[in-house]
Scaffold this active site. Structure first.
Site, PDB file in Angstrom:
ATOM      1  CE  LYS A  72      88.650  73.798   9.324  1.00 15.56           C
ATOM      2  NZ  LYS A  72      88.770  74.997  10.167  1.00 15.56           N
ATOM      3  CG  ASP A 164      92.224  80.204  30.507  1.00 21.99           C
ATOM      4  OD1 ASP A 164      92.154  80.293  29.272  1.00 21.99           O
ATOM      5  OD2 ASP A 164      92.326  79.096  31.098  1.00 21.99           O
TER       6      ASP A 164
HETATM    7  N1  LIG Z   1      83.325  78.238  16.348  1.00 22.96           N
HETATM    8  C1  LIG Z   1      84.424  78.087  15.645  1.00 22.96           C
HETATM    9  O1  LIG Z   1      84.474  78.399  14.471  1.00 22.96           O
HETATM   10  C2  LIG Z   1      85.647  77.568  16.304  1.00 22.96           C
HETATM   11  C3  LIG Z   1      86.840  77.476  15.581  1.00 22.96           C
HETATM   12  C4  LIG Z   1      87.988  77.074  16.249  1.00 22.96           C
HETATM   13  C5  LIG Z   1      87.917  76.743  17.593  1.00 22.96           C
HETATM   14  N2  LIG Z   1      86.725  76.796  18.226  1.00 22.96           N
HETATM   15  C6  LIG Z   1      86.601  76.459  19.621  1.00 22.96           C
HETATM   16  O2  LIG Z   1      87.181  77.509  20.372  1.00 22.96           O
HETATM   17  C7  LIG Z   1      87.602  76.991  21.615  1.00 22.96           C
HETATM   18  C8  LIG Z   1      88.994  77.441  21.921  1.00 22.96           C
HETATM   19  O3  LIG Z   1      89.880  76.874  20.961  1.00 22.96           O
HETATM   20  P1  LIG Z   1      91.411  77.243  21.023  1.00 22.96           P
HETATM   21  O4  LIG Z   1      92.034  76.769  19.772  1.00 22.96           O
HETATM   22  O5  LIG Z   1      91.551  78.657  21.421  1.00 22.96           O
HETATM   23  O6  LIG Z   1      91.870  76.297  22.229  1.00 22.96           O
HETATM   24  P2  LIG Z   1      92.980  76.610  23.325  1.00 22.96           P
HETATM   25  O7  LIG Z   1      93.251  75.305  24.001  1.00 22.96           O
HETATM   26  O8  LIG Z   1      94.101  77.344  22.707  1.00 22.96           O
HETATM   27  O9  LIG Z   1      92.250  77.572  24.354  1.00 22.96           O
HETATM   28  C9  LIG Z   1      91.229  77.142  25.202  1.00 22.96           C
HETATM   29  C10 LIG Z   1      91.407  77.867  26.507  1.00 22.96           C
HETATM   30  O10 LIG Z   1      90.290  77.589  27.328  1.00 22.96           O
HETATM   31  C11 LIG Z   1      90.760  77.422  28.642  1.00 22.96           C
HETATM   32  N3  LIG Z   1      89.766  76.703  29.414  1.00 22.96           N
HETATM   33  C12 LIG Z   1      89.595  75.386  29.541  1.00 22.96           C
HETATM   34  N4  LIG Z   1      88.532  75.155  30.316  1.00 22.96           N
HETATM   35  C13 LIG Z   1      88.034  76.348  30.650  1.00 22.96           C
HETATM   36  C14 LIG Z   1      86.939  76.787  31.431  1.00 22.96           C
HETATM   37  N5  LIG Z   1      86.115  75.934  31.995  1.00 22.96           N
HETATM   38  N6  LIG Z   1      86.773  78.105  31.604  1.00 22.96           N
HETATM   39  C15 LIG Z   1      87.594  78.996  31.013  1.00 22.96           C
HETATM   40  N7  LIG Z   1      88.619  78.648  30.246  1.00 22.96           N
HETATM   41  C16 LIG Z   1      88.825  77.348  30.077  1.00 22.96           C
HETATM   42  C17 LIG Z   1      92.085  76.734  28.522  1.00 22.96           C
HETATM   43  O11 LIG Z   1      92.869  76.951  29.671  1.00 22.96           O
HETATM   44  C18 LIG Z   1      92.653  77.431  27.279  1.00 22.96           C
HETATM   45  O12 LIG Z   1      93.413  78.559  27.623  1.00 22.96           O
HETATM   46  C19 LIG Z   1      87.443  75.489  21.518  1.00 22.96           C
HETATM   47  O13 LIG Z   1      86.242  75.139  22.132  1.00 22.96           O
HETATM   48  C20 LIG Z   1      87.360  75.230  20.037  1.00 22.96           C
HETATM   49  O14 LIG Z   1      86.647  74.059  19.721  1.00 22.96           O
HETATM   50  C21 LIG Z   1      85.599  77.220  17.622  1.00 22.96           C
END
Ligand SMILES: NC(=O)c1ccc[n+]([C@@H]2O[C@H](COP(=O)([O-])OP(=O)(O)OC[C@H]3O[C@@H](n4cnc5c(N)ncnc54)[C@H](O)[C@@H]3O)[C@@H](O)[C@H]2O)c1
Length: 323
Positions: A72, A164
């Site tokens: 990926k 959020d």
């Molecule tokens: N560990 C894993 O396997 C994995 C896999 C995919 C994504 N992720 C991580 O998960 C996280 C979310 O990804 P996503 O695709 O849902 O993104 P997304 O943009 O859809 O959601 C992120 C959310 O966090 C909110 N946000 C931003 N700053 C914030 C804060 N300080 N406090 C609270 N909320 C806040 C945003 O408003 C948004 O709603 C990212 O950090 C991404 O890198 C991790």
């Protein structure tokens, strides 16, 4: 003979109809294999275009028992929302493990969303109290929604406390999740999505320097937390309240540590492979605070992609392209 591969757009991938329950089952098989040392998966190399916390990672894995090999190529750009673009985007290449020939290229957004949430569920099955009914979600984006869906497969969820920093994200989350029959309680303060919850998912931005919003004393005894956004949400002392702090892959975590993440976390109890293979016990008492910090593994994607491919071939979904 003409060689060709199947291209699957994001809509194609989603339309083959794999359910969250099926994806959890696929990850159970993959983590069982990992626990027995039968998965090949080097730590992911990455590049970091632009500024701040942007990344693009290469994530290869080979799972012999699932006849799955591939890679990926996934981006995470925390500021993309300001352009109306997703945080996570990318492509996945699936190879034929017998010949090495690429058989499919597919969008990876849907798989990433679903498999990450399924990995939370695999951990929660062993680390959370089975009767867990109240979920706190901090970060109500793609992962907030998918993790809610996954935990709802395994636990008798009733209520979701949703926080959020962007109120519009909570409103969109409420609309979508309430339609599934769960009660959603939007909250103004992050503590309300932690204290009083049986399950907590943090899914805000991943930051090298954690914003450390969640303070010691917030997480209840007996609760389970899934740190989808690494340690970004947690004060180091709050993390150290965990009786069992797990991850999905220790070498990968060490790799992240070397490049500057996870500078102040508790000792690792074990990884999900060891939990699933029964090499380490999960929760042992109702009072334990348990956590998993799943980094997201190439094997999660490669556990799911072959089934997406097979269903697409069977249903005539996607576009065949010459190699
Ligand atoms: N560990 C894993 O396997 C994995 C896999 C995919 C994504 N992720 C991580 O998960 C996280 C979310 O990804 P996503 O695709 O849902 O993104 P997304 O943009 O859809 O959601 C992120 C959310 O966090 C909110 N946000 C931003 N700053 C914030 C804060 N300080 N406090 C609270 N909320 C806040 C945003 O408003 C948004 O709603 C990212 O950090 C991404 O890198 C991790």
């Amino acid at each position: 003979m003409e060689r060709r591969l199947l291209y699957l757009s994001q809509a194609d991938v989603a339309s083959v109809g794999l359910t969250m329950a099926e994806i959890i089952d696929l990850l159970e098989v993959a983590f069982g294999e990992k626990g027995e040392g039968r998965v090949e998966m080097p730590p992911k190399p990455g590049i970091h275009p632009g500024q701040g916390d942007n990344f693009i990672h290469a994530m290869p894995a080979y799972i012999p028992a699932m006849n799955s090999a591939g890679v990926k190529w996934v981006s995470g750009f925390p500021e993309n929302y300001q352009r109306g673009l997703p945080y996570i985007t990318g492509l996945l290449i699936l190879n034929d493990p017998e010949t090495g020939i690429p058989i499919s290229v597919m969008d990876c957004e849907w798989i990433t969303a679903m498999r990450t949430a399924a990995a939370t569920a695999v951990a929660a099955r062993r680390l959370a109290r089975p009767e867990s009914a109240v979920l706190g979600v901090l970060g109500c984006g793609v992962q907030g929604r998918a993790n809610t869906e996954a935990l709802n497969v395994l636990f008798p969820l009733q209520r979701v406390m949703a926080y959020d920093v962007r109120p519009e994200a909570v409103r969109a989350f409420e609309k979508e999740i309430a339609a599934t029959g769960l009660e959603v309680v939007p909250v103004d303060h992050p503590r309300q999505a932690v204290t009083g919850c049986d399950l907590v998912v943090t899914a805000g931005p991943i930051l090298k320097t954690p914003h450390a919003t969640i303070q010691p004393g917030w997480l209840d005894a007996g609760a389970f937390a899934s740190l989808v956004d690494f340690d970004s949400y947690w004060h180091p002392q709050a993390l150290k309240e965990a009786d069992k702090f797990c991850t999905d892959d220790v070498p990968q975590l060490e790799h992240y540590r070397e490049v500057g993440y996870f500078q102040d976390i508790p000792p690792i109890y074990c990884d999900l492979g060891e939990l699933v293979a029964g090499k380490k016990p999960g929760r042992e008492s109702a009072d334990e605070r348990t956590m998993t910090c799943n980094l997201g593994l190439a094997m999660d994607d490669m556990a799911v992609a072959p089934t997406v491919y097979q269903r697409a071939v069977a249903s005539g979904t996607g576009t065949w392209l010459p190699l």
